[in-house]
Design a protein around this motif. Structure first.
Motif, PDB file in Angstrom:
ATOM      1  N   TYR A 158     -66.697  -9.072  43.065  1.00 14.69           N
ATOM      2  CA  TYR A 158     -65.439  -9.030  42.321  1.00 14.69           C
ATOM      3  C   TYR A 158     -65.562  -9.750  40.976  1.00 14.69           C
ATOM      4  CZ  TYR A 158     -63.521  -7.947  46.941  1.00 14.69           C
ATOM      5  OH  TYR A 158     -63.258  -7.377  48.160  1.00 14.69           O
ATOM      6  N   LEU A 159     -64.704  -9.348  40.064  1.00 18.48           N
ATOM      7  CA  LEU A 159     -64.517 -10.091  38.825  1.00 18.48           C
ATOM      8  C   LEU A 159     -63.020 -10.239  38.625  1.00 18.48           C
ATOM      9  CD1 LEU A 159     -65.969 -11.436  36.407  1.00 18.48           C
ATOM     10  CD2 LEU A 159     -65.514  -9.318  35.126  1.00 18.48           C
ATOM     11  N   GLN A 160     -62.515 -11.433  38.867  1.00 16.07           N
ATOM     12  CA  GLN A 160     -61.106 -11.733  38.636  1.00 16.07           C
ATOM     13  C   GLN A 160     -60.948 -12.158  37.184  1.00 16.07           C
ATOM     14  OE1 GLN A 160     -58.294 -11.569  40.795  1.00 16.07           O
ATOM     15  NE2 GLN A 160     -57.257 -11.889  38.843  1.00 16.07           N
ATOM     16  N   MET A 161     -60.141 -11.430  36.447  1.00 13.21           N
ATOM     17  CA  MET A 161     -59.947 -11.694  35.022  1.00 13.21           C
ATOM     18  C   MET A 161     -58.505 -12.105  34.777  1.00 13.21           C
ATOM     19  SD  MET A 161     -62.096  -8.501  33.421  1.00 13.21           S
ATOM     20  CE  MET A 161     -60.900  -7.290  33.960  1.00 13.21           C
ATOM     21  N   SER A 162     -58.323 -13.266  34.164  1.00 15.68           N
ATOM     22  CA  SER A 162     -56.996 -13.784  33.876  1.00 15.68           C
ATOM     23  C   SER A 162     -56.891 -14.127  32.392  1.00 15.68           C
ATOM     24  CB  SER A 162     -56.725 -15.027  34.725  1.00 15.68           C
ATOM     25  OG  SER A 162     -56.849 -14.747  36.095  1.00 15.68           O
ATOM     26  N   SER A 163     -55.681 -14.335  31.950  1.00 19.30           N
ATOM     27  CA  SER A 163     -55.435 -14.674  30.535  1.00 19.30           C
ATOM     28  C   SER A 163     -56.187 -13.709  29.629  1.00 19.30           C
ATOM     29  CB  SER A 163     -55.847 -16.112  30.252  1.00 19.30           C
ATOM     30  OG  SER A 163     -55.144 -17.020  31.071  1.00 19.30           O
ATOM     31  N   LEU A 164     -56.061 -12.437  29.917  1.00 20.47           N
ATOM     32  CA  LEU A 164     -56.825 -11.431  29.187  1.00 20.47           C
ATOM     33  C   LEU A 164     -56.407 -11.358  27.723  1.00 20.47           C
ATOM     34  CD1 LEU A 164     -57.003  -8.743  31.960  1.00 20.47           C
ATOM     35  CD2 LEU A 164     -58.978  -9.684  30.756  1.00 20.47           C
ATOM     36  N   LYS A 165     -57.400 -11.081  26.875  1.00 22.89           N
ATOM     37  CA  LYS A 165     -57.190 -10.982  25.434  1.00 22.89           C
ATOM     38  C   LYS A 165     -57.583  -9.575  24.973  1.00 22.89           C
ATOM     39  CE  LYS A 165     -58.725 -15.809  24.974  1.00 22.89           C
ATOM     40  NZ  LYS A 165     -59.712 -16.710  24.329  1.00 22.89           N
ATOM     41  N   PRO A 166     -57.047  -9.127  23.860  1.00 21.66           N
ATOM     42  CA  PRO A 166     -57.455  -7.806  23.351  1.00 21.66           C
ATOM     43  C   PRO A 166     -58.970  -7.687  23.181  1.00 21.66           C
ATOM     44  CG  PRO A 166     -55.490  -8.546  22.218  1.00 21.66           C
ATOM     45  CD  PRO A 166     -55.941  -9.698  23.072  1.00 21.66           C
ATOM     46  N   GLU A 167     -59.633  -8.772  22.837  1.00 21.08           N
ATOM     47  CA  GLU A 167     -61.088  -8.716  22.656  1.00 21.08           C
ATOM     48  C   GLU A 167     -61.855  -8.564  23.965  1.00 21.08           C
ATOM     49  OE1 GLU A 167     -58.973 -11.025  21.425  1.00 21.08           O
ATOM     50  OE2 GLU A 167     -59.907 -13.035  21.409  1.00 21.08           O
ATOM     51  N   ASP A 168     -61.157  -8.632  25.099  1.00 18.69           N
ATOM     52  CA  ASP A 168     -61.793  -8.360  26.389  1.00 18.69           C
ATOM     53  C   ASP A 168     -61.863  -6.854  26.668  1.00 18.69           C
ATOM     54  OD1 ASP A 168     -60.035 -11.196  27.696  1.00 18.69           O
ATOM     55  OD2 ASP A 168     -62.170 -11.099  27.161  1.00 18.69           O
ATOM     56  N   THR A 169     -61.231  -6.066  25.823  1.00 22.17           N
ATOM     57  CA  THR A 169     -61.268  -4.619  25.991  1.00 22.17           C
ATOM     58  C   THR A 169     -62.696  -4.101  25.914  1.00 22.17           C
ATOM     59  OG1 THR A 169     -59.047  -4.305  25.080  1.00 22.17           O
ATOM     60  CG2 THR A 169     -60.545  -2.422  24.983  1.00 22.17           C
ATOM     61  N   ALA A 170     -63.120  -3.374  26.931  1.00 23.95           N
ATOM     62  CA  ALA A 170     -64.490  -2.879  27.012  1.00 23.95           C
ATOM     63  C   ALA A 170     -64.642  -2.041  28.275  1.00 23.95           C
ATOM     64  CB  ALA A 170     -65.487  -4.040  27.052  1.00 23.95           C
ATOM     65  N   VAL A 171     -65.785  -1.391  28.376  1.00 17.81           N
ATOM     66  CA  VAL A 171     -66.181  -0.804  29.653  1.00 17.81           C
ATOM     67  C   VAL A 171     -66.977  -1.876  30.393  1.00 17.81           C
ATOM     68  CG1 VAL A 171     -67.481   1.016  30.811  1.00 17.81           C
ATOM     69  CG2 VAL A 171     -66.247   1.522  28.689  1.00 17.81           C
ATOM     70  N   TYR A 172     -66.576  -2.141  31.611  1.00 15.62           N
ATOM     71  CA  TYR A 172     -67.220  -3.177  32.414  1.00 15.62           C
ATOM     72  C   TYR A 172     -68.154  -2.525  33.427  1.00 15.62           C
ATOM     73  CZ  TYR A 172     -64.328  -6.827  30.421  1.00 15.62           C
ATOM     74  OH  TYR A 172     -63.745  -7.720  29.551  1.00 15.62           O
ATOM     75  N   TYR A 173     -69.375  -3.056  33.497  1.00 16.38           N
ATOM     76  CA  TYR A 173     -70.405  -2.526  34.383  1.00 16.38           C
ATOM     77  C   TYR A 173     -70.859  -3.590  35.371  1.00 16.38           C
ATOM     78  CZ  TYR A 173     -70.944   1.160  30.864  1.00 16.38           C
ATOM     79  OH  TYR A 173     -70.722   2.200  29.988  1.00 16.38           O
ATOM     80  N   CYS A 174     -71.154  -3.141  36.561  1.00 14.70           N
ATOM     81  CA  CYS A 174     -71.721  -4.000  37.585  1.00 14.70           C
ATOM     82  C   CYS A 174     -73.228  -3.735  37.664  1.00 14.70           C
ATOM     83  CB  CYS A 174     -71.055  -3.683  38.924  1.00 14.70           C
ATOM     84  SG  CYS A 174     -71.671  -4.619  40.324  1.00 14.70           S
ATOM     85  N   ARG A 175     -74.003  -4.777  37.793  1.00 15.08           N
ATOM     86  CA  ARG A 175     -75.451  -4.659  37.953  1.00 15.08           C
ATOM     87  C   ARG A 175     -75.894  -5.468  39.157  1.00 15.08           C
ATOM     88  NH1 ARG A 175     -79.692  -7.864  34.357  1.00 15.08           N
ATOM     89  NH2 ARG A 175     -79.246  -9.337  36.023  1.00 15.08           N
ATOM     90  N   GLY A 176     -76.765  -4.896  39.948  1.00 14.45           N
ATOM     91  CA  GLY A 176     -77.343  -5.604  41.073  1.00 14.45           C
ATOM     92  C   GLY A 176     -78.856  -5.648  40.942  1.00 14.45           C
TER      93      GLY A 176
END
Length: 116
Positions: free
Chosen positions: A79-97
């Motif tokens: 999981y990735l819990q994201m709080s206090s999000l900002k416009p600069e957090d806008t992106a495509v998020y990828y998981c890597r193992g």
């Protein structure tokens, strides 16, 4: 064979929260290090957070104190819990193992958009 599938992205207002999930098919126990990356158009993928099989975590300075990475071995999910999000957090998020032997797996990505 391990496959990773992200979910949980979407549109959120600045200051809001989202939780991203990375489902691991196969066995999560093969994943030594799990990580979240993000990418915006025209830029390289940026490492956001990592977690080892032992639970050690690391974060990019830009998300420290706002994002939390965790893994639930029983649910084969990171999981990735994201709080206090900002416009600069806008992106495509990828998981890597990454396996102990170094083999890597990537998910297909999930879009996160933070409106101001």
């Amino acid at each position: 064979q391990v496959q990773l599938v992200e979910s949980g992205g979407g549109l959120v207002q600045a200051g809001g929260s989202l939780r991203l999930s990375c489902g691991v098919s196969g066995s999560i126990f093969r994943i030594y290090v799990a990580a979240w990356y993000r990418q915006t158009p025209g830029n390289q993928r940026e490492l956001v957070a990592t977690i080892t099989s032992g639970g050690s975590t690391n974060y990019a300075d830009s998300v420290k104190g706002r994002f939390t990475i965790s893994r639930d071995n029983a649910k084969n999910t990171v999981y990735l819990q994201m709080s206090s999000l900002k416009p600069e957090d806008t992106a495509v998020y990828y998981c890597r193992g990454t396996e102990v032997a170094g083999k890597e797996y990537w998910g297909q990505g999930t879009q996160v958009t933070v409106s101001s």
